[in-house]
Each structure stands twice: as C-alpha cells, then as structure tokens.
Design an enzyme around this catalytic site. Structure first.
Site, short mmCIF file in Angstrom:
data_model
loop_
_atom_site.label_atom_id
_atom_site.label_comp_id
_atom_site.label_asym_id
_atom_site.label_seq_id
_atom_site.Cartn_x
_atom_site.Cartn_y
_atom_site.Cartn_z
N ARG A 153 46.83 24.76 31.48
CA ARG A 153 45.52 24.31 31.98
C ARG A 153 44.36 24.95 31.20
NH1 ARG A 153 48.66 24.97 36.87
NH2 ARG A 153 48.40 27.17 36.42
N ASP A 173 53.18 26.69 22.10
CA ASP A 173 53.70 26.68 23.48
C ASP A 173 55.12 26.13 23.42
OD1 ASP A 173 54.32 26.14 26.20
OD2 ASP A 173 52.18 26.04 26.68
N ALA A 233 41.85 36.63 27.14
CA ALA A 233 41.40 36.53 28.54
C ALA A 233 42.58 36.11 29.40
CB ALA A 233 40.26 35.53 28.66
N ALA A 234 43.80 36.47 28.93
CA ALA A 234 45.00 36.10 29.71
C ALA A 234 45.46 37.30 30.52
CB ALA A 234 46.10 35.60 28.79
N ARG A 235 46.20 38.20 29.90
CA ARG A 235 46.65 39.41 30.59
C ARG A 235 46.71 40.55 29.60
NH1 ARG A 235 45.26 37.72 34.42
NH2 ARG A 235 46.20 37.46 36.47
N ASP A 259 39.16 40.61 27.93
CA ASP A 259 38.72 40.58 29.32
C ASP A 259 39.73 41.29 30.22
OD1 ASP A 259 37.08 39.66 31.53
OD2 ASP A 259 38.66 38.20 31.98
N GLU A 264 44.30 48.40 34.50
CA GLU A 264 42.93 48.04 34.92
C GLU A 264 42.48 48.89 36.10
OE1 GLU A 264 42.53 43.79 35.41
OE2 GLU A 264 43.07 43.44 33.33
N HIS A 283 37.56 42.06 33.36
CA HIS A 283 38.37 41.02 34.01
C HIS A 283 37.48 40.03 34.79
CE1 HIS A 283 42.67 40.16 35.64
NE2 HIS A 283 41.96 39.05 35.62
N ALA A 286 37.75 34.73 35.89
CA ALA A 286 37.67 33.78 37.00
C ALA A 286 36.44 34.03 37.88
CB ALA A 286 38.93 33.88 37.85
N1 NAI Z 1 40.99 36.52 32.81
C1 NAI Z 1 41.12 35.96 33.98
O1 NAI Z 1 40.38 36.28 34.91
C2 NAI Z 1 42.14 34.93 34.19
C3 NAI Z 1 43.32 34.95 33.49
N2 NAI Z 1 44.28 33.99 33.71
C4 NAI Z 1 45.50 34.05 32.91
O2 NAI Z 1 45.63 32.85 32.19
C5 NAI Z 1 46.99 32.46 32.18
C6 NAI Z 1 47.09 30.97 31.98
O3 NAI Z 1 46.62 30.28 33.12
P1 NAI Z 1 46.82 28.70 33.25
O4 NAI Z 1 46.42 28.04 32.00
O5 NAI Z 1 46.18 28.30 34.52
O6 NAI Z 1 48.41 28.64 33.40
P2 NAI Z 1 49.37 27.46 32.96
O7 NAI Z 1 50.66 27.73 33.63
O8 NAI Z 1 48.72 26.15 33.15
O9 NAI Z 1 49.54 27.70 31.38
C7 NAI Z 1 50.32 28.70 30.82
C8 NAI Z 1 50.98 28.11 29.60
O10 NAI Z 1 51.67 29.16 28.93
C9 NAI Z 1 52.86 28.61 28.41
N3 NAI Z 1 53.81 29.66 28.13
C10 NAI Z 1 54.65 30.29 28.98
N4 NAI Z 1 55.38 31.20 28.32
C11 NAI Z 1 54.98 31.14 27.02
C12 NAI Z 1 55.36 31.83 25.85
N5 NAI Z 1 56.33 32.75 25.89
N6 NAI Z 1 54.74 31.54 24.71
C13 NAI Z 1 53.76 30.59 24.67
N7 NAI Z 1 53.39 29.88 25.74
C14 NAI Z 1 53.98 30.16 26.90
C15 NAI Z 1 53.34 27.66 29.48
O11 NAI Z 1 54.23 26.68 28.95
C16 NAI Z 1 52.03 27.05 29.95
O12 NAI Z 1 51.77 25.84 29.28
C17 NAI Z 1 47.50 32.97 33.53
O13 NAI Z 1 48.89 33.23 33.48
C18 NAI Z 1 46.73 34.23 33.76
O14 NAI Z 1 47.47 35.31 33.29
C19 NAI Z 1 44.09 32.99 34.62
C20 NAI Z 1 42.93 32.92 35.34
C21 NAI Z 1 41.87 33.90 35.21
O1 HPV Z 2 43.56 34.19 38.40
C1 HPV Z 2 43.92 35.03 37.57
O2 HPV Z 2 45.03 35.04 37.02
C2 HPV Z 2 43.00 36.09 37.21
O3 HPV Z 2 43.28 36.86 36.33
C3 HPV Z 2 41.74 36.27 37.98
O4 HPV Z 2 41.81 37.53 38.56
P1 HPV Z 2 40.83 37.94 39.77
O5 HPV Z 2 41.14 37.01 40.90
O6 HPV Z 2 39.45 37.76 39.26
O7 HPV Z 2 41.18 39.36 40.09
#
Ligand code: NAI
Ligand code: HPV
Length: 541
Positions: A153, A173, A233-235, A259, A264, A283, A286
């Site tokens: 997404r 991916d 901005a993932a993890r 981020d 943390e 962080h 979101a």
């Molecule tokens: N900085 C923040 O505040 C936020 C961070 N996130 C992080 O963003 C990440 C992604 O969120 P979404 O896009 O909603 O999740 P999503 O599930 O839609 O997308 C994750 C993608 O990563 C792919 N994937 C899984 N393992 C993989 C690998 N080994 N190598 C390459 N691709 C791989 C999956 O096939 C999927 O298409 C979350 O897991 C979360 O850790 C999400 C929201 C807020």
């Molecule tokens: O939704 C996620 O994966 C996030 O990283 C957002 O984290 P937060 O709810 O802002 O602590």
C-alpha cells in the site's frame, strides 16, 4: 446486553476514544503508559486492547490473558506484538491496514524531498544565525531513479507520487509476480541486489522480519551507486544503523532520512541524532490528524465487530480465514460446529488425525472457517487450554494431530463429513469396520436447516438442535419401550427421536426438553441392552 471493556494501551486520537464511549455495549479503559506488569494484570479484565507502536505486547503480558479476546493495532506494523503468544492464547490480532497509507507515504515523500534539498541542515543553520547558500545546493528529483522496497500500500502510494514528479521508479517485492506495475511505469524485481546498481534513492516500505532485517547493510552497499540517498519510514533495523554510519562516512551514502529506529526512542547520544547528513523524525509517519482519527476509530470498530460476533476485519493472525461468507457457507460453518459437538463425546480413543471432506465448489471459500470450527468443536471438551478459531490449527499442530482436508466440486450434492482417527493401536482387527474411525456426515438443504445424515454408519435425517441424547443399544425387541419408560420415570421429556440400525446394534438420537443430568444419564446407561450414552447441548437451529 454484555459490556465489552476496551483498553486503550497507547495514546489514541480523541475521536477513537469518543467512538468507544458512545457505544451502548462498550466501556473505555484509557490507560496508556503503564508497565508490563500492570498491563499483564489489567488485560485480564478487558475484552480488547488497542495499541500503537509505543507499547511492546510481550508474551509476559499475554501469559494469563483472562478475558482478553482481541488486540487491535491502530496502525499497520505489528512487530511490537508477540503474535505467536497471542495466537497460542487464542487472541485475535487485527490492524487498520489502509487508514494511514497516504499519510505515511506523504511523510516518506517529505523526507525524500527534504533530504535532496538539505532542508534539515539549512533550517538548523538559519536558527543558528547562519546564511549558508552555497553549502546546501541540493539535487532535483526529476530524472532520478527511486527504488521502492516493498511494493504494498505505502510503497505504491510513494511510487505514484514519485512518478508524478518525473522520477523513474523500480521496485523490489518478491511477493509480487509481475514484470511491471502501474501500467508498465514501474519495473519490478524479485532480487533485492538487482535494483541497487540502478537507483539514486532507496525508500523502504516493508514489514520488519527476518528477511528484511538489515537488508541494507555493509554486505549490500557495494552493489549501490556512490552517493545513494536512503529513506526509511518503515521500521528501524531494516537499514542497519551501524553500517549506515560507516557508509555515510565513506561517501557511499550521500544522506539518509530516518523516521524509525532499532530502539525507540534512540538514546540521547545516538550518533544518528547529530549526524550532519542524517535527517531524523520521531516516528511520525502515521501522525496526521486525519490518519490518527481514522486508525483509532477503525481499530475500535475492528474490536467491536469481533466481540459482537459479527465477523473479523483486518486479521493479522487468523491465517487464511475468510470471514465474509455467503448465507449457505455460513450455514455450513454452523453445521460443522453442531456435527463436531455431536461427534465429540464419541471420541473416547483420542485423536491422531481429523479428515474434513467438503463437497461443493460453492462452499470452497468457507473451507478454512468450516475446518477451524469443526476442530474447535472436536477439541474443546477434551482440552483444558482454551481453544478457538484463532489458535485451533496451532493447537492441532502442537499436539501432532494431522488435519487433512478433501474437497470436491460437486455442487449438486454439497455436504460435509468429519472423520476422526485415533492413535495407532486404538483399534484392532476385531473392531467393526464402521467403528475404526468416528465419522459424521451432514448437509444443509434448500431450507437452510442443518441436517445430520449419518453417524458412524448409522443413517438418519435429523436437525441437530437443543438438548440431545444419543444412545447406542443392542438391537432387540422392547428397547424403545424400555428407554421411553426410563426417560419418563427420570422426568426427561422427549420432543423428537430418530432410530437407525447397523448390524445388531442401533443408535437412538433424542431431542429432549432439557439437558439431562449426569445422574439421569447414568440411570439410563445401567439398563439392560444400553451400550453407550452421551448428551450434547446445541443451539436452536
Ligand atoms: N513510519 C510509520 O509511522 C509507519 C510505518 N509503517 C511501516 O510500513 C510498512 C508497510 O506498510 P504497508 O504498505 O501498509 O504494508 P503492505 O503489507 O501493504 O506492504 C508491505 C509490502 O512489503 C512486501 N514485502 C514483504 N516482505 C518483503 C521482503 N522480504 N522484501 C521485499 N518486500 C517485502 C509485501 O509483499 C508487501 O507488498 C509496515 O510494515 C510498517 O512497518 C506503516 C505505517 C506507518
Ligand atoms: O502503523 C504503523 O506501522 C506505524 O509505524 C505507526 O506507528 P504509530 O501508531 O504512530 O506508533
């Protein structure tokens, strides 16, 4: 009406809290910031728990979950929740997948733009009275190649924006099997190292797991162009932090924006905090009003849907469970529960293997739910640990119980068979062929009522509902009269009955007005010619 206690164990937007308090059947327990020990105690008296990334939901917290049934992540990443522990305890984990997608992609994009135009250090210099116009000459996005790692997404939303800015986009991916995406505008790769020589900027949008931890590290930098820009901005931990600092020093990495961090918050003296070419935010991916409002309401909603028995939305640990079933599929789920409950008291030799046979292509989408419901019905009275549709496959696996599923496409003769085989040595050559396994067959006809059509080779056509008594007896004259008069003297009123013969035995299945006591069943069992008795309480059909 039962009241569900919903614990907010992290800071949630007010809209989400208000949403909970407005529900007639919910009570809000708003307690962010407690200790592990305090949560371990508090959850026992809560039905649901809502979290963000600020709390670690550990196995210790979940050890005695009491009445906790669901944990909702108001957001996406669930790496702060011990999923194995939650699943083992039968606790559903849900998230709010899409509600924060745009917000998080916008933040990653903002980081990328700021990084390329030195917004961070330029602003810092201004606050210190400087006017460094030459020092902060930046780079233009247009024409640069962005490598998106994780094309889900957020990754795709980031890519859409990058394309609109005239960038070239490639993505890695391994779970997307396509050569290109977005109408051919994004070339897809399923080997991480293949994108590295092509890209000027890399942006991560993957979950943190064993495959993604340290995916950008000293091992992979040699494949990258010199002067790479890194956005995470993932993890924290997806980009190895120590190796990043070295790559910044060597010039392999021009600048990085982060981020998220391995720990943390990072310590006050963490070198990432003060590096001149590292842009950091706490962080905030979101953290917009819009996203927080949406995730907190969605998380609360997802808890309520499950607690109210209306289905499952956003499941993270429920495997391949499909919830939105058709009315007929739902009736088969209900039937499988009734069938398993009827069969369960007959399982006196243990369970080594369960075979679930489902006929009818139109039922296929309900298979996983039907299978799990049957297993729960078979196991629940034999095991002391709580078992439910979330943990039942894990329970079976942990006990070495094989679960076999057989499906056929015949929609004209839909039906469900549950067959249980005991451990080796449970039966011998003397055992009647029909008794080597425990077997029950049922169907749902056009009237949508459940029917049992066979139990262990005894054929019948009976709606399984209410309090029921099953009797196995010698097939000889006078048995119906004997059972009828015994029930009468024991004050057990018969509402309906069916009888089926097999060889020199018969099975009588009774619907009675109220569940018999153990003493009443014992009295019936002592009568000459009665071989076995069992009673089951089912819901009205
Ligand atoms: N900085 C923040 O505040 C936020 C961070 N996130 C992080 O963003 C990440 C992604 O969120 P979404 O896009 O909603 O999740 P999503 O599930 O839609 O997308 C994750 C993608 O990563 C792919 N994937 C899984 N393992 C993989 C690998 N080994 N190598 C390459 N691709 C791989 C999956 O096939 C999927 O298409 C979350 O897991 C979360 O850790 C999400 C929201 C807020
Ligand atoms: O939704 C996620 O994966 C996030 O990283 C957002 O984290 P937060 O709810 O802002 O602590």
């Amino acid at each position: 009406m039962s009241t569900f206690r919903i614990l907010a164990a992290d800071k949630l937007a007010q809209e989400g809290l208000d949403y909970i308090t407005k529900q007639d059947d919910c009570e809000l327990v708003n307690k962010p910031g407690l200790t592990e020990e305090e949560y371990a105690e508090l959850i026992q008296d809560c039905d649901a728990m809502i979290v963000r990334s600020g709390i670690k939901v550990t196995a210790k917290i979940l050890e005695n979950p009491g009445k906790l049934k669901v944990i909702a992540r108001a957001g996406v990443g669930v790496d702060n929740i011990d999923l194995a522990a939650a699943t083992e305890k039968g606790i559903l984990v849900v998230n709010t997948a899409a509600a924060s997608t745009i917000t998080t992609a916008e933040h990653a994009f903002a980081l990328m733009m700021s990084l390329m135009r030195n917004i961070g250090p330029a602003y810092k210099g201004m606050t210190e009275g400087k006017w460094d116009r030459n020092k902060y000459t930046g780079r233009q996005l247009m024409g640069k190649t962005l490598g998106v790692v994780g094309f889900g997404r957020i990754g795709q939303t980031m890519a859409e924006r990058a394309l609109a800015f005239g960038m070239d986009v490639v993505a890695y991916d391994p779970f997307i099997n396509a050569e290109t995406m977005m109408d051919g505008r994004v070339k897809m790769f399923n080997n991480f190292e293949d994108i590295l020589p092509l890209i000027d900027i890399i942006s991560f949008h993957v979950p943190l797991n064993d495959a993604t931890r340290g995916i950008l590290s000293a091992k992979t930098y040699p494949k990258c162009k010199d002067g790479l820009y890194v956005v995470n901005a993932a993890r924290g931990g997806v980009v190895d932090e120590a190796d990043l600092l070295e790559a910044l020093d060597s010039g392999k990495v021009a600048a990085a924006a982060m981020d998220v961090f391995t720990s943390e918050p990072p310590t006050a003296d963490d070198p990432l905090r003060n590096h001149p070419r590292v842009l950091i935010t706490p962080h905030l991916g979101a953290s917009t009003k819009e996203a927080q409002q949406a995730v907190s309401v969605d998380a609360a909603d997802n808890c309520m849907t499950y607690l109210r028995g209306e289905g499952i939305v956003g499941a993270v640990n429920a495997g391949n469970l499909k919830i939105n079933l058709s009315p007929v599929q739902e009736k088969y789920v209900d039937l499988s529960n009734r069938m398993a409950k009827l069969l369960s008291p007959m399982i006196t030799r243990g369970i080594a293997e369960v075979t679930i046979e489902l006929a009818g292509k139109s039922l296929a989408a309900g298979l996983s739910m039907i299978e799990r419901t049957a297993l729960v019905g078979l196991f629940e009275h034999h095991l002391t640990d709580p078992v439910n549709i979330i943990n039942v496959n894990q329970v079976a696996e942990a006990r070495g119980i094989k679960v076999k599923t057989v499906t056929t496409d015949d929609d004209k003769a839909t039906g469900l068979t549950i067959e249980v085989t005991g451990p080796a040595g449970a039966v011998d050559d003397e055992t009647n062929a029909d008794d080597k396994t425990r077997r029950i067959v049922g169907r749902v006809y056009d009237d949508l009522k459940p029917r049992i059509v066979e139990i262990n080779g005894y054929h019948m056509d009976m709606i399984p509902e209410g309090p029921m008594i099953l009797l196995l007896n010698e097939d000889k004259p006078g048995m119906i009269g004997l059972v009828g008069s015994t029930f009468g003297s024991e004050n057990v009123n018969i509402a309906d009955m069916t009888i089926s013969r097999r060889g020199n035995t018969a099975m009588m299945v009774f619907k009675v007005d109220s569940e018999p006591t153990t003493a009443q069943l014992e009295t019936i069992k002592t009568k000459e010619g009665i071989l076995k008795t069992a009673s089951v309480q089912l819901a009205e059909a």
